[in-house]
Design an enzyme around this catalytic site. Structure first.
Site, PDB file in Angstrom:
ATOM      1  N   ASP A  26       0.863  -1.174   0.000  1.00 49.74           N
ATOM      2  CA  ASP A  26       0.000   0.000   0.000  1.00 49.74           C
ATOM      3  C   ASP A  26       0.909   1.236   0.000  1.00 49.74           C
ATOM      4  OD1 ASP A  26      -2.516   1.354   0.207  1.00 49.74           O
ATOM      5  OD2 ASP A  26      -2.041   1.758   2.303  1.00 49.74           O
ATOM      6  N   ASP A  28      -0.356   5.106   0.748  1.00 46.30           N
ATOM      7  CA  ASP A  28      -0.695   6.067   1.799  1.00 46.30           C
ATOM      8  C   ASP A  28      -0.607   5.395   3.165  1.00 46.30           C
ATOM      9  OD1 ASP A  28      -1.502   8.485   0.294  1.00 46.30           O
ATOM     10  OD2 ASP A  28      -3.025   7.150  -0.537  1.00 46.30           O
TER      11      ASP A  28
END
Length: 343
Positions: A26, A28
């Protein structure tokens, strides 16, 4: 990892970048926040890549194109090709393309990432609910400046019966100033205005996992994320292993309350966890031990004793909490125990 109820974080004698061929990272809250690299991310990813691990960046944020994301990562010191970036915009565009005619018009509520992904699938992005022959509405994160009128435009079309899709439904997104509203918050606005439910493509749902596998070819993937309800649940649904890093949304209290689908395989402070083995959590008397810590559940509370690496304390607490909860969510008071770790 199977769908059985996990009752403890796992250990690994091998460093994780050696145990798995591909990290599905991922962005963010894991690699960056508010556009700035998170501590230790750049050097950890460089070392993992040098050690033979393939890196792929899998994000529910549909705002930017893979080219833009790759350029941003390169600016941070993480050399990245656009093909190594997989977005929820790509996943939702594939989902739509499988259900509408080639060349169909799609009302876009979001940013350039959605438009590029739709064109890649031979679809035509449009801006008005009044377009003749409108086949779908797609909604993705449009950034903090998304006009309220765009949500109204989506509502007009959905209320007329146009099929509605969402790239993802993350209610929040980490920023450089703190936690802000994510695409899920905007989706809720349209849901309230229409009473409809969108088809959703992003993590933790199968369309995103399928998109990731198709684009990376990973055989032994490790999902790396900061959210229990997207990254970790997505790994659970895909039956692959996961590493939760404590640099974004999830905190110790949420982790201890996690139900089985939200329990990661491994837990670490940040991306340095890719470069090391993971310590075993072992049964210790009536509780569980990890490093210099021991944790026990009972009498309405979780107790933690000992000292050492704070993350080892959290791992021991997870084992005590998850074992006590079984297939449910731990309701024991963990405040004092967590305070001892400082996490």
């Amino acid at each position: 990892m199977t769908r059985r109820s996990r009752t403890s974080p796992a250990g690994s004698e091998l460093a994780l970048h050696q145990a798995y061929d591909t990290a599905l990272l991922d962005l963010d809250g894991v690699v960056y926040a508010g556009g700035e690299a998170i501590g230790y991310a750049v050097e950890s990813l460089a070392a993992a890549r040098a050690g033979g691990m393939h890196l792929a960046y899998v994000t529910n944020n549909a705002l930017r194109t893979p080219d833009a994301v790759a350029a941003h990562l390169a600016e941070l010191g993480i050399p990245t090709e656009a093909a190594e970036v997989i977005t929820s915009a790509q996943a939702v565009a594939r989902l739509i393309s499988e259900q509408v005619a080639p060349g169909a018009k799609v009302l876009v509520i979001g940013g350039e990432g959605l438009r590029v992904a739709l064109r890649e699938r031979g679809l035509v992005p449009v801006d008005s609910a009044d377009e003749e022959g409108l086949a779908a509405v797609v909604q993705g994160y449009g950034g903090p400046e998304l006009p309220w009128g765009r949500l109204a435009e989506a509502s007009f079309a959905v209320n007329r019966g146009v099929p509605w899709y969402a790239s993802n439904t993350d209610l929040t997104i980490p920023t450089g100033r703190g936690i802000g509203p994510g695409n899920g918050a905007a989706v809720e606005v349209v849901r309230i205005a229409t009473g409809a439910e969108p088809q959703v493509a992003g993590k933790p749902l199968p369309p995103m996992h399928r998109e990731t596998v198709l684009r990376t070819g990973a055989e032994r993937p490790l999902v790396v994320g900061d959210r229990l309800d997207t990254d970790i649940e997505g790994a659970f649904n895909g039956e692959v292993d996961s590493l939760l890093v404590l640099t974004g949304i999830a905190d110790g209290a949420q982790l201890l309350r996690a139900e089985p689908r939200h329990r990661p395989t491994y837990v670490d402070r940040d991306l340095r966890g890719l470069l090391t083995g993971q310590p075993e959590v072992t049964a210790a008397g009536e509780g569980f031990g990890c490093g210099g810590w021991s944790a026990v559940a009972g009498d309405g509370v979780l107790e933690l004793h000992g000292a050492g690496d704070p993350v080892d304390g959290l791992r021991a607490l997870c084992a005590a909490a998850w074992t006590w909860a079984g297939d449910g969510s731990c309701t024991l008071d963990a405040g004092k125990a967590l305070a001892r770790t400082g996490l």
